[in-house]
Design a protein around this motif. Structure first.
Motif, mmCIF file in Angstrom:
data_model
loop_
_atom_site.group_PDB
_atom_site.id
_atom_site.type_symbol
_atom_site.label_atom_id
_atom_site.label_comp_id
_atom_site.label_asym_id
_atom_site.label_seq_id
_atom_site.Cartn_x
_atom_site.Cartn_y
_atom_site.Cartn_z
ATOM 1 N N ILE A 193 -28.070 73.318 127.646
ATOM 2 C CA ILE A 193 -28.387 74.697 128.017
ATOM 3 C C ILE A 193 -28.215 74.794 129.520
ATOM 4 O O ILE A 193 -29.035 74.296 130.291
ATOM 5 C CB ILE A 193 -29.801 75.082 127.569
ATOM 6 C CG1 ILE A 193 -29.917 74.945 126.047
ATOM 7 C CG2 ILE A 193 -30.153 76.499 128.003
ATOM 8 C CD1 ILE A 193 -31.298 75.238 125.504
ATOM 9 N N LEU A 223 -24.591 75.998 125.638
ATOM 10 C CA LEU A 223 -24.948 77.407 125.741
ATOM 11 C C LEU A 223 -25.077 77.726 127.226
ATOM 12 O O LEU A 223 -26.030 77.300 127.882
ATOM 13 C CB LEU A 223 -26.255 77.706 125.001
ATOM 14 C CG LEU A 223 -26.782 79.137 125.133
ATOM 15 C CD1 LEU A 223 -25.776 80.139 124.579
ATOM 16 C CD2 LEU A 223 -28.122 79.294 124.429
ATOM 17 N N LEU A 244 -20.652 78.288 123.929
ATOM 18 C CA LEU A 244 -21.021 79.690 123.877
ATOM 19 C C LEU A 244 -21.413 80.143 125.270
ATOM 20 O O LEU A 244 -22.251 79.510 125.923
ATOM 21 C CB LEU A 244 -22.196 79.918 122.909
ATOM 22 C CG LEU A 244 -21.915 79.780 121.412
ATOM 23 C CD1 LEU A 244 -23.189 80.029 120.614
ATOM 24 C CD2 LEU A 244 -20.828 80.739 120.963
ATOM 25 N N ALA A 246 -23.247 83.152 127.060
ATOM 26 C CA ALA A 246 -24.152 84.242 126.695
ATOM 27 C C ALA A 246 -24.053 85.359 127.717
ATOM 28 O O ALA A 246 -24.505 85.180 128.859
ATOM 29 C CB ALA A 246 -25.576 83.728 126.601
ATOM 30 N N TYR A 255 -28.579 83.307 120.098
ATOM 31 C CA TYR A 255 -27.432 82.416 120.241
ATOM 32 C C TYR A 255 -27.731 81.034 119.658
ATOM 33 O O TYR A 255 -26.865 80.420 119.028
ATOM 34 C CB TYR A 255 -27.056 82.285 121.713
ATOM 35 C CG TYR A 255 -26.501 83.548 122.319
ATOM 36 C CD1 TYR A 255 -25.214 83.986 122.024
ATOM 37 C CD2 TYR A 255 -27.263 84.307 123.196
ATOM 38 C CE1 TYR A 255 -24.708 85.141 122.580
ATOM 39 C CE2 TYR A 255 -26.769 85.466 123.763
ATOM 40 C CZ TYR A 255 -25.492 85.884 123.444
ATOM 41 O OH TYR A 255 -24.985 87.042 123.998
ATOM 42 N N LEU A 256 -28.946 80.555 119.855
ATOM 43 C CA LEU A 256 -29.298 79.230 119.352
ATOM 44 C C LEU A 256 -29.375 79.206 117.828
ATOM 45 O O LEU A 256 -28.853 78.279 117.186
ATOM 46 C CB LEU A 256 -30.638 78.791 119.955
ATOM 47 C CG LEU A 256 -30.662 78.498 121.453
ATOM 48 C CD1 LEU A 256 -32.079 78.230 121.919
ATOM 49 C CD2 LEU A 256 -29.764 77.325 121.785
#
Length: 360
Positions: A193, A223, A244, A246, A255-256
């Motif tokens: 992340i 992400l 991804l 965001a 999203y997760l």
């Protein structure tokens, strides 16, 4: 009886569910989180990540999880947290009795909360609080996120867990020879992340970790909540993971849950999100700049933004053959075209005639 019975016999075995180990790397760069603090504070992001962790553990009792913080000056474990060694018991002066230490009390929580979920939540929040409290002003002077160190910790943890589970499965199979159950190995993956830009100084160690993950068949998912995650795009592409970006960081849980909850086994039956364009730019070994075009050593594959001094590779010392690079191009004089001479007094084609045009 098998000689008399000509029908085919099939041995049917039961397959256990493949356990999944999810290692989550959280970018805890204070400057990057301060930039998006109005949209998504760090506390709310941690709360959403814990919901995602609980969903991963709820899929199977055999699933495991680990959380690592990629900070500005170090990579720290969030869960499982490092256990402090117990202090040795001190004997008392009266009677020679030894003072006993009570076991650690379970974390307080609601009776409706699953104990494992409460344990992970308590450990992660305590580790995040200690990490923030231990960050000094000198640490904030550095803007580099230690992503490579966090990836190395995650890979070591996955390798250790996979090796221990494989050894226990082999022992269990050898002890129970009559069992028809087939034990599947542990499948690990890494989820990053990210909230900060890719640091050119972290290119070499990050790519080394990415190549190790690809060799061990460990997928790296990313992400990106903010920033330019150039190197993480290459990590996802090389390991078969999902990247991804965001556009709305406040929807981190969506999203997760919808894009990154499925493991590598489940993705074979699903349509996983795909990124159309991948930024394959690399950082040079001489100045740490992200370059589009550069010079590559044919021996160690080191990348340079400009030819090194004395045409020697800075990594392996190989003499580079630059050819005619840097020399001025040779200017060839243009040949003059010869004019065509008239034949027998007649003008050449395209020239005016000697007689005037008759008038009408």
């Amino acid at each position: 009886m098998d000689a008399v019975d000509k029908s085919d016999h099939y041995e049917v075995g039961t397959y256990e569910e493949t356990p999944s180990l999810l290692s989550i790397i959280i970018d805890t760069n204070p400057r990057a989180w301060a930039a998006i603090g109005d949209t998504l504070p760090l506390s709310r992001a941690i709360a959403n990540i814990l919901v995602f962790v609980n969903a991963h553990l709820a899929f199977s009792n055999a699933n495991q999880v680990s959380l690592i913080a990629a900070h500005v000056n170090r990579a720290a474990w969030l869960y499982p947290s490092a256990s402090t060694p117990n202090k040795p018991a001190q004997p008392k002066d009266d009677g020679g009795d030894v003072e006993m230490q009570d076991a650690a009390a379970p974390p307080p929580g609601s009776a409706n909360k699953y104990p494992q979920f409460a344990q992970i939540e308590t450990a992660v929040l305590a580790s995040i609080r200690n990490l923030v409290d231990s960050t000094t002003k000198q640490d904030l002077d550095s803007t580099t996120t230690q992503l490579s160190g966090a990836l190395t910790l995650a890979l070591c943890h996955i390798n250790k867990a996979t090796s221990s589970m494989s050894a226990s499965a082999v022992n269990a199979t050898s002890e129970s020879k009559t069992s028809d159950t087939v034990h599947m190995g542990l499948k690990g993956r890494i989820l990053v992340i990210s909230v900060s830009d890719s640091e050119p100084s972290q290119y070499i160690p990050t790519m080394n970790a990415v190549f190790a993950a690809a060799h061990g068949q460990v997928a790296i998912d990313t992400l990106s909540l903010s920033g330019d995650a150039t190197f993480l795009q290459q990590a996802c592409y090389n390991t078969g993971g999902t990247f991804l970006a965001a556009p709305s960081p406040q929807a981190i849980l969506s999203y997760l849950m919808f894009g990154l909850i499925a493991d590598t086994e489940a993705r074979k039956s699903l349509v996983a999100p795909a990124h159309d364009t991948v930024d394959f730019r690399a950082a040079c070994f001489c100045h740490g700049k992200v370059v589009d075009l550069g010079f590559v050593c044919s021996i160690c594959l080191s990348i340079f933004c400009e030819p090194p001094e004395n045409a020697e590779c800075l990594t392996c010392g190989t003499k580079l053959a630059l050819g005619n690079y840097g020399s001025k191009p040779q200017v060839v004089p243009r040949k003059k075209k010869k004019k065509k001479r008239p034949l027998n007094g007649t003008p050449a084609e395209g020239t005016a005639s000697g007689t005037a045009t008759p008038a009408l």
